[in-house]
Enzyme design. Sequence first.
Site, PDB file in Angstrom:
ATOM      1  N   ASP A  65      24.141  23.756  12.967  1.00 51.75           N
ATOM      2  CA  ASP A  65      23.459  24.656  12.352  1.00 51.75           C
ATOM      3  C   ASP A  65      24.393  25.921  12.010  1.00 51.75           C
ATOM      4  O   ASP A  65      24.263  26.511  11.131  1.00 51.75           O
ATOM      5  CB  ASP A  65      22.291  25.489  12.932  1.00 51.75           C
ATOM      6  CG  ASP A  65      20.997  25.068  12.291  1.00 51.75           C
ATOM      7  OD1 ASP A  65      20.905  24.089  11.041  1.00 51.75           O
ATOM      8  OD2 ASP A  65      19.904  25.202  12.991  1.00 51.75           O
TER       9      ASP A  65
ATOM     10  N   GLN B 257      15.128  24.171  15.866  1.00 49.48           N
ATOM     11  CA  GLN B 257      14.260  24.435  14.715  1.00 49.48           C
ATOM     12  C   GLN B 257      13.675  25.815  14.840  1.00 49.48           C
ATOM     13  O   GLN B 257      13.252  26.068  16.118  1.00 49.48           O
ATOM     14  CB  GLN B 257      13.232  23.338  14.467  1.00 49.48           C
ATOM     15  CG  GLN B 257      12.309  23.747  13.198  1.00 49.48           C
ATOM     16  CD  GLN B 257      13.193  23.530  11.762  1.00 49.48           C
ATOM     17  OE1 GLN B 257      14.083  22.780  11.930  1.00 49.48           O
ATOM     18  NE2 GLN B 257      13.318  24.433  10.995  1.00 49.48           N
TER      19      GLN B 257
ATOM     20  N   LYS C  70      14.522  16.112   7.953  1.00 51.69           N
ATOM     21  CA  LYS C  70      15.874  16.032   8.680  1.00 51.69           C
ATOM     22  C   LYS C  70      16.105  14.689   9.296  1.00 51.69           C
ATOM     23  O   LYS C  70      16.944  14.030   9.235  1.00 51.69           O
ATOM     24  CB  LYS C  70      16.028  17.229   9.581  1.00 51.69           C
ATOM     25  CG  LYS C  70      16.273  18.495   8.960  1.00 51.69           C
ATOM     26  CD  LYS C  70      16.166  19.782   9.993  1.00 51.69           C
ATOM     27  CE  LYS C  70      16.450  21.013   9.258  1.00 51.69           C
ATOM     28  NZ  LYS C  70      16.180  22.247   9.926  1.00 51.69           N
TER      29      LYS C  70
END
Length: 283
Positions: free
Chosen positions: A120, A97, A53
Amino acid sequence: MGQIISGKELSKTIREEVKEQVIKLTDQYHRAPHLAVVLVGEDPASRSYVKAKERACKKAMMESTVIIKEEETSEEELLSIINDLNNDQTVDGILVQLPLPKHIDEDKVIDAIKLEKDVDGFHPLNLAYMHLGRQAIYPATPKGIMTMIERSNISLKGKKALVIGRSNIVGKPVAMMLLKEHATVTIAHSRTENLKAECLASDIIVAAVGRAKMITEDMVKEGTVIIDVGVNRVEGKLVGDVDFDAVKDKASYITPVPGGVGPMTITSLLQNTLECYERRVKQ
Ligand code: NDP
């Protein structure tokens, strides 16, 4: 043979488009979009996702900050980091994460992320807005799937779509997105009776289970669009939930594993970061 939808190629194109937009907007608003990623613990898979990422952000000319904390980090400390990032005017997107260590309540952490920075798309309000058809940040993997369908000019209107898997991060949101595009949607799961009949009745199958090659050639009718989300390691090789070699001749379109949905997930994350940034700088 069906047309292969290469997520790898499509990602290249879209990431280039994102980069061009980033350069233009950075010039206009005097700062680049900024993604902050928080990683707790040592999990090697999570570490490599975070690295990927970070790399993708840099390539798209975005700023990225990675905060790595040890496994023993308390929930309180993590919530305080998120609070700081929420209040940091230079940060446009926050991603924690997952999975988090067991002693941290994942829901509490996701709920703490400021809605406008939830790149997200896992915040309950973002998901609620998506379900209501209001403006929302869409979760990255389902968004990537929809982009693949859209950019391949596949029409969904009135088509029978089967989503296999009902997780909160893939199955449920992708079913909602397909519905929004006027498909007639069925969601299958581990208790579904006669999955084969459901598959044979479908024009589009999205397989998001995590069982190697469970969708076999006899389960698919001629001309079906196959989106394979599954990632399974078999004898050191990555394979999807679909028996690709056997099914590809029957499908009209099919995504490979690897190189299909996988690369699109990070691409969607970049798009979400850009979207959050644009909303903030244009306020
Ligand atoms: P989950 O384990 O959360 O969900 C799996 C789903 O599959 C569940 O809803 C489960 O049903 C269903 N299921 C299990 N067995 C069967 C069966 N025999 N028949 C029908 N349905 C079944 O997985 P995720 O949604 O997180 O991920 C799914 C797959 O996609 C995994 O392989 C994962 O690695 C991959 N993935 C890939 C991503 C990418 O970027 N390429 C991103 C995210 C995931 P039930 O609810 O009844 O238990």
